[in-house]
Design a protein around this motif. Sequence first.
Motif, PDB file in Angstrom:
ATOM      1  N   ILE A   8       0.164   3.291   0.989  1.00 22.35           N
ATOM      2  CA  ILE A   8      -0.094   1.699   0.894  1.00 22.35           C
ATOM      3  C   ILE A   8      -0.219   1.262   1.679  1.00 22.35           C
ATOM      4  N   GLU A   9      -1.300   0.131   0.834  1.00 22.39           N
ATOM      5  CA  GLU A   9      -1.687  -0.896   2.255  1.00 22.39           C
ATOM      6  C   GLU A   9      -1.587  -2.369   1.502  1.00 22.39           C
ATOM      7  N   LYS A  10      -0.823  -3.264   2.344  1.00 15.40           N
ATOM      8  CA  LYS A  10      -0.969  -4.689   1.674  1.00 15.40           C
ATOM      9  C   LYS A  10      -1.644  -5.579   2.134  1.00 15.40           C
ATOM     10  N   ASN A  11      -2.525  -6.437   1.778  1.00 11.79           N
ATOM     11  CA  ASN A  11      -3.624  -6.904   2.138  1.00 11.79           C
ATOM     12  C   ASN A  11      -3.900  -7.833   1.498  1.00 11.79           C
ATOM     13  N   ASP A  12      -3.481  -9.379   2.165  1.00 11.14           N
ATOM     14  CA  ASP A  12      -4.725 -10.661   1.062  1.00 11.14           C
ATOM     15  C   ASP A  12      -4.523 -10.498  -0.247  1.00 11.14           C
ATOM     16  N   GLY A  13      -2.539 -10.338  -0.626  1.00 13.58           N
ATOM     17  CA  GLY A  13      -2.050 -10.647  -2.198  1.00 13.58           C
ATOM     18  C   GLY A  13      -2.806  -9.789  -2.505  1.00 13.58           C
ATOM     19  N   ILE A  14      -3.376  -8.187  -1.985  1.00 16.94           N
ATOM     20  CA  ILE A  14      -3.119  -6.821  -2.766  1.00 16.94           C
ATOM     21  C   ILE A  14      -2.794  -6.216  -1.984  1.00 16.94           C
ATOM     22  N   ALA A  15      -2.111  -4.734  -3.231  1.00 12.25           N
ATOM     23  CA  ALA A  15      -1.178  -3.586  -2.921  1.00 12.25           C
ATOM     24  C   ALA A  15      -2.543  -2.557  -3.156  1.00 12.25           C
ATOM     25  N   THR A  16      -3.076  -2.054  -1.704  1.00 11.72           N
ATOM     26  CA  THR A  16      -3.687  -0.620  -2.713  1.00 11.72           C
ATOM     27  C   THR A  16      -2.855   0.539  -2.400  1.00 11.72           C
ATOM     28  N   VAL A  17      -2.719   1.422  -3.498  1.00 12.28           N
ATOM     29  CA  VAL A  17      -2.281   2.897  -3.714  1.00 12.28           C
ATOM     30  C   VAL A  17      -2.746   3.956  -4.201  1.00 12.28           C
TER      31      VAL A  17
END
Length: 274
Positions: A8-17
Amino acid sequence: MAYEHILIEKNDGIATVTLNRPDKLNAWTRIMEREVRKAMEDAEKDDDIRVIVLTGAGRGFCAGADMDLLSGIEDGSEKREPGSVYGTEAYNVAIRADFQTQYSYFPSISKPIIGAINGPAAGLGMVMSLYCDMRFASREAVFMTAFAKRGLIAEHGISWMLPQLIGHSAALDLLLSSRKVTAEEALRLGLVNQVHDTDALLPAVMAYAKDLANNVSPRSMAVMKRQVYNAKFQTLSEAVATGNEEMLKSFASEDFKEGVAHFLEKRPANFSGR
């Protein structure tokens, strides 16, 4: 929480799964199933997250169910927990039952889910890609239902979702033949929204996601997503009535006031989602 089979990565309002079993082409496991659902539900509750991206590590998106899992089903050693059809959360009467089954819950997540299909998406991997709201594919991506060649059937709602996207005849072609569909053919069929060179895929997805996160009302996206999925079960007159009701509610929202203000003041939007 610590995850075993996803990142999980969270940046700039985006959660990347990111499905993270690259040595197995991210083959699906029970652990992955629980972790993806938990990640989606956490992103849903996080006010800082406005868009979700689902992708795979390495050269594949998801090669389908792990063969050990399939072997367990075949020999009876893999047992489902009672009630597991509704996933990790209690049944919610405010959401259609259609969108609360084991894999069909993506439409119940109010935030856009973009599939970044970076490689093979087969069987259950293809099913998960279809439940994403949009799909951007690498030129290296291939899609295959696989079920008929395993002695299986159209599982997990793909018999409903695939015809919705590409039509009755094309869906039967892909299901019965289990043939591989290239990214270019998937684009022609309407199975994916965009196709990019492999190195350009994630940048393109992130650019699109950032535009949604920064420039679009989260409230509008949530309502529109719900409207579009519910409309599949409505008549035209019912969809019109729903739209009229939601329009009146939107006029009273903070995001509507901000939408007008930032346009008139010629400045970037600062939507609250309320």
